[in-house]
Design a protein around this motif. Structure first.
Motif, PDB file in Angstrom:
ATOM      1  N   PRO A 130      47.320  36.065  41.714  1.00  0.00           N
ATOM      2  CA  PRO A 130      46.257  37.136  42.260  1.00  0.00           C
ATOM      3  C   PRO A 130      46.691  38.626  42.313  1.00  0.00           C
ATOM      4  O   PRO A 130      45.970  39.514  41.976  1.00  0.00           O
ATOM      5  CB  PRO A 130      46.018  36.719  43.695  1.00  0.00           C
ATOM      6  CG  PRO A 130      46.530  35.042  43.657  1.00  0.00           C
ATOM      7  CD  PRO A 130      47.785  35.094  42.760  1.00  0.00           C
ATOM      8  N   GLU A 131      48.052  38.813  42.602  1.00  0.00           N
ATOM      9  CA  GLU A 131      48.430  40.117  42.625  1.00  0.00           C
ATOM     10  C   GLU A 131      48.479  41.058  41.375  1.00  0.00           C
ATOM     11  O   GLU A 131      48.061  42.076  41.150  1.00  0.00           O
ATOM     12  CB  GLU A 131      49.786  40.366  42.947  1.00  0.00           C
ATOM     13  CG  GLU A 131      50.084  39.748  44.363  1.00  0.00           C
ATOM     14  CD  GLU A 131      50.365  38.363  44.465  1.00  0.00           C
ATOM     15  OE1 GLU A 131      50.160  37.559  43.318  1.00  0.00           O
ATOM     16  OE2 GLU A 131      50.263  37.741  45.837  1.00  0.00           O
ATOM     17  N   VAL A 132      48.835  40.255  40.014  1.00  0.00           N
ATOM     18  CA  VAL A 132      48.513  40.668  38.806  1.00  0.00           C
ATOM     19  C   VAL A 132      47.311  40.872  38.437  1.00  0.00           C
ATOM     20  O   VAL A 132      46.842  41.899  37.707  1.00  0.00           O
ATOM     21  CB  VAL A 132      49.420  39.573  37.863  1.00  0.00           C
ATOM     22  CG1 VAL A 132      49.028  39.932  36.263  1.00  0.00           C
ATOM     23  CG2 VAL A 132      50.677  39.542  38.230  1.00  0.00           C
ATOM     24  N   LEU A 133      46.323  39.927  38.732  1.00  0.00           N
ATOM     25  CA  LEU A 133      44.882  40.133  38.334  1.00  0.00           C
ATOM     26  C   LEU A 133      44.279  41.201  39.084  1.00  0.00           C
ATOM     27  O   LEU A 133      43.506  41.708  38.593  1.00  0.00           O
ATOM     28  CB  LEU A 133      44.394  38.802  38.829  1.00  0.00           C
ATOM     29  CG  LEU A 133      42.848  38.654  38.147  1.00  0.00           C
ATOM     30  CD1 LEU A 133      42.527  38.720  36.575  1.00  0.00           C
ATOM     31  CD2 LEU A 133      42.182  37.076  38.625  1.00  0.00           C
ATOM     32  N   VAL A 134      44.663  41.598  40.364  1.00  0.00           N
ATOM     33  CA  VAL A 134      44.132  42.568  41.034  1.00  0.00           C
ATOM     34  C   VAL A 134      44.376  43.724  40.418  1.00  0.00           C
ATOM     35  O   VAL A 134      43.672  44.747  40.198  1.00  0.00           O
ATOM     36  CB  VAL A 134      44.403  42.511  42.634  1.00  0.00           C
ATOM     37  CG1 VAL A 134      44.223  43.855  43.128  1.00  0.00           C
ATOM     38  CG2 VAL A 134      43.909  41.312  43.195  1.00  0.00           C
ATOM     39  N   GLU A 135      45.824  43.967  39.807  1.00  0.00           N
ATOM     40  CA  GLU A 135      45.948  45.294  38.988  1.00  0.00           C
ATOM     41  C   GLU A 135      45.291  45.499  37.813  1.00  0.00           C
ATOM     42  O   GLU A 135      44.968  46.604  37.517  1.00  0.00           O
ATOM     43  CB  GLU A 135      47.655  45.212  38.949  1.00  0.00           C
ATOM     44  CG  GLU A 135      48.560  45.141  40.229  1.00  0.00           C
ATOM     45  CD  GLU A 135      49.809  45.151  39.823  1.00  0.00           C
ATOM     46  OE1 GLU A 135      50.380  45.107  38.660  1.00  0.00           O
ATOM     47  OE2 GLU A 135      50.664  45.185  40.845  1.00  0.00           O
ATOM     48  N   HIS A 136      45.008  44.196  37.207  1.00  0.00           N
ATOM     49  CA  HIS A 136      44.496  44.250  35.983  1.00  0.00           C
ATOM     50  C   HIS A 136      42.904  44.767  36.161  1.00  0.00           C
ATOM     51  O   HIS A 136      42.633  45.569  35.175  1.00  0.00           O
ATOM     52  CB  HIS A 136      44.603  42.740  35.260  1.00  0.00           C
ATOM     53  CG  HIS A 136      43.829  42.995  33.816  1.00  0.00           C
ATOM     54  ND1 HIS A 136      44.224  43.551  32.812  1.00  0.00           N
ATOM     55  CD2 HIS A 136      42.853  42.155  33.589  1.00  0.00           C
ATOM     56  CE1 HIS A 136      43.410  43.239  31.781  1.00  0.00           C
ATOM     57  NE2 HIS A 136      42.536  42.715  32.252  1.00  0.00           N
ATOM     58  N   LEU A 137      42.365  44.177  37.068  1.00  0.00           N
ATOM     59  CA  LEU A 137      40.913  44.537  37.442  1.00  0.00           C
ATOM     60  C   LEU A 137      40.943  45.795  37.914  1.00  0.00           C
ATOM     61  O   LEU A 137      39.762  46.746  37.539  1.00  0.00           O
ATOM     62  CB  LEU A 137      40.287  43.647  38.427  1.00  0.00           C
ATOM     63  CG  LEU A 137      40.343  42.053  38.088  1.00  0.00           C
ATOM     64  CD1 LEU A 137      39.840  41.286  39.304  1.00  0.00           C
ATOM     65  CD2 LEU A 137      39.503  41.833  36.985  1.00  0.00           C
ATOM     66  N   GLY A 138      41.943  46.388  38.581  1.00  0.00           N
ATOM     67  CA  GLY A 138      41.754  48.048  38.864  1.00  0.00           C
ATOM     68  C   GLY A 138      42.025  48.893  37.701  1.00  0.00           C
ATOM     69  O   GLY A 138      41.154  49.806  37.748  1.00  0.00           O
ATOM     70  N   ARG A 139      43.002  48.408  36.772  1.00  0.00           N
ATOM     71  CA  ARG A 139      42.932  49.195  35.546  1.00  0.00           C
ATOM     72  C   ARG A 139      41.601  49.213  34.689  1.00  0.00           C
ATOM     73  O   ARG A 139      41.209  50.271  34.126  1.00  0.00           O
ATOM     74  CB  ARG A 139      43.811  48.903  34.849  1.00  0.00           C
ATOM     75  CG  ARG A 139      45.323  48.865  35.170  1.00  0.00           C
ATOM     76  CD  ARG A 139      46.476  48.725  34.135  1.00  0.00           C
ATOM     77  NE  ARG A 139      46.435  47.362  33.607  1.00  0.00           N
ATOM     78  CZ  ARG A 139      47.163  46.519  34.353  1.00  0.00           C
ATOM     79  NH1 ARG A 139      48.016  47.009  35.407  1.00  0.00           N
ATOM     80  NH2 ARG A 139      47.379  45.259  33.678  1.00  0.00           N
ATOM     81  N   VAL A 140      40.892  48.189  34.695  1.00  0.00           N
ATOM     82  CA  VAL A 140      39.687  47.823  34.035  1.00  0.00           C
ATOM     83  C   VAL A 140      38.511  48.797  34.610  1.00  0.00           C
ATOM     84  O   VAL A 140      37.898  49.697  33.882  1.00  0.00           O
ATOM     85  CB  VAL A 140      39.088  46.438  33.843  1.00  0.00           C
ATOM     86  CG1 VAL A 140      37.784  46.337  33.250  1.00  0.00           C
ATOM     87  CG2 VAL A 140      40.276  45.871  32.934  1.00  0.00           C
ATOM     88  N   ALA A 141      38.384  48.944  35.856  1.00  0.00           N
ATOM     89  CA  ALA A 141      37.395  49.517  36.584  1.00  0.00           C
ATOM     90  C   ALA A 141      37.606  50.902  36.457  1.00  0.00           C
ATOM     91  O   ALA A 141      36.706  51.876  36.015  1.00  0.00           O
ATOM     92  CB  ALA A 141      37.525  49.236  38.002  1.00  0.00           C
ATOM     93  N   ASP A 142      39.045  51.421  36.440  1.00  0.00           N
ATOM     94  CA  ASP A 142      39.205  52.904  35.959  1.00  0.00           C
ATOM     95  C   ASP A 142      38.839  53.289  34.873  1.00  0.00           C
ATOM     96  O   ASP A 142      38.325  54.278  34.577  1.00  0.00           O
ATOM     97  CB  ASP A 142      40.945  53.018  36.298  1.00  0.00           C
ATOM     98  CG  ASP A 142      41.256  52.894  37.864  1.00  0.00           C
ATOM     99  OD1 ASP A 142      40.336  53.073  38.628  1.00  0.00           O
ATOM    100  OD2 ASP A 142      42.419  52.663  38.040  1.00  0.00           O
TER     101      ASP A 142
END
Length: 471
Positions: free
Chosen positions: A262-274
């Motif tokens: 979950p922590e890795v996926l949250v970071e990835h989704l944050g980068r995509v949103a940015d």
């Protein structure tokens, strides 16, 4: 004898139309398609005369209203939108997230030249099986100005990369085994595998959802997989590894793609949103990550849906994402779990009805109670950090688990599992949840079988579960 003269050259209806005579159309009728008759164009002199006789205050022709200056222009008018799951599909092995162990093994194998002739990629949906298969096909045929050997150092300027990623390379065949299950489809592969590649280094055969092949198709593959030609490589991908025969598995190098943390996926989704120029709260990303269950594709699809919940420039709120997913507030479901475990039945029922009134799904509420029971049990054994929950929630569940015996938590887990099945099958799921809450509140403080037997043996009264306590 026929009444029709055989010497007539034309059709019989031509007899009624004398030459040179054209019937005039009735001006009061419309044509066969319902359009009114075309008005004759007025003479030029008449138009000019009418224009001279028109009053000065005659209305001018209506002009189209110009668009407001502050109206935002659509940036991609006429272009098809590409969903995030496809737009951000990994193009190199460095882009794969959560699969470091597999990438490390493949890197060492390619560096030493110990490349297997068949690969089996397995894992849950959305973790990168098909993407990894395509990347492997590119790595096997990697050819650039400075690289002329199989290598995982992929670039965008490879000779064969564009054709392979587009599925148009003649030496890389990708087949969906779910729609090509028969032995005849495999026979086509076996016929072509004998011939050398036309352009690339290897002929690569990618079979997705390979577990869908029939038994005869698997048997047809055995001999070729055991002794393949040196120019052929096979890459299989499946979500149901248990359905693949052992005789096939023993001939492949197997890689189990893990669920993304979950922590890795949250970071990835944050980068995509940015990169999309959108803002979303971290707690909302955590909800999406939890709902994705380790699947990157599911997470990106949910993020795609969440980003349209707010206007450009605005931040997507956690409450909005929670409503979109049909989730209940985690703090409220923890309070519900605490009330149930304390036997405060009226308070627990009121809490659930409040959640249900806000749109929470009864099945999801039951799932949350199961997660809380599990988190309390894990925190009791390993500490709050083992729950992978936010600190405040982990501390609450750890404190709850500290005052409840492991046997009681195990019994509540079993009862919640039974309740989950009842909620899914009940005509009114909300009623099933309320009955489960009442049952749990009565049984939460009941002694276990061993404790009850010991109390009876010692002549002590068996306490617990006599009546629910008020809120």
């Amino acid at each position: 004898m026929s009444d029709v003269d055989p010497n007539l050259d034309g059709p019989p209806w031509d007899e009624d139309a004398p030459e040179g005579v054209v019937e005039e159309r009735d001006p009061n009728t419309e044509d066969m398609f319902g359009a009114p008759p075309v008005a004759p164009e007025p003479a030029k002199e008449v138009v000019l005369a009418e224009a001279d006789a028109a009053p000065v205050h005659a209305a001018a022709p209506v002009k189209p209203r110009p668009a407001p200056a502050d109206a935002p222009a659509h940036e991609n008018d006429g272009e098809a939108y590409t969903v995030l799951a496809r737009k951000y599909r990994p193009r190199t092995f460095e882009d794969l997230i959560g699969q470091e162990a597999m990438v490390r093994t493949l890197t060492n194998a390619f560096a030493t030249g110990r490349i297997a002739h068949a690969f089996m990629l397995t894992g849950v949906r959305g973790v990168g099986k098909t993407t990894t298969a395509r990347l492997l096909a590119r790595a096997l045929n990697n050819e650039t100005d400075v690289i002329d050997r199989p290598s995982l150092e992929l670039t965008a300027h490879g000779v064969h990369d564009a054709a392979i990623m587009a599925g148009q390379h003649m030496d890389v065949m990708e087949m969906d085994a779910a729609s090509h299950t028969g032995v005849n489809d495999i026979r086509d592969i076996l016929e072509s595998v004998r011939y050398a590649p036309v352009e690339a280094r290897y002929k690569v055969y990618v079979l997705d959802e390979v577990h869908m092949l029939s038994t005869q198709a698997f048997n047809a593959l055995l001999k070729t997989l055991e002794e393949p030609p040196p120019h052929a490589k096979f890459i299989f991908a499946t979500t149901e590894i248990r359905k693949v025969p052992v005789t096939i598995l023993s001939r492949c190098q197997r890689f189990d793609l893990r669920r993304v943390e979950p922590e890795v996926l949250v970071e990835h989704l944050g980068r995509v949103a940015d990169r999309e120029g959108m803002k979303i709260e971290n707690e909302a990303l955590a909800l999406i990550s939890r709902a994705a269950e380790g699947s990157v594709r599911d997470g990106l699809s949910l993020l795609d849906q969440a980003l349209v919940q707010a206007e450009r420039g605005e931040t997507v709120k956690t409450e909005t994402v929670r409503d979109m997913l049909g989730l209940a507030d985690r703090t409220q479901t923890i309070a519900l779990f605490e009330a149930v475990m304390a036997g405060r039945t009226p308070e627990a029922l009121e809490l659930f009805r409040t959640l249900y009134g806000y749109g929470a799904d009864p099945v999801q509420v039951t799932n949350d109670l199961l997660e809380h029971c599990h988190a309390a049990s894990v925190a009791k054994m390993l500490g709050p950090n083992a729950t992978r929950l936010p600190n405040d929630q982990a501390q609450k569940l750890a404190a709850l688990g500290a005052v409840i015996s492991a046997g009681t938590l195990a019994r509540v887990w079993q009862m919640l599992l039974k309740a989950l099945d009842e909620v899914r099958r009940a005509p009114n799921p909300a009623d099933a949840v309320e009955m489960a809450i009442i049952r749990l509140a009565y049984a939460a403080d009941l002694p276990g079988p061993e404790e009850a037997l010991k109390a009876l043996r010692d002549g002590e009264p068996v306490s617990g579960g006599s009546a629910p306590r008020g809120g």
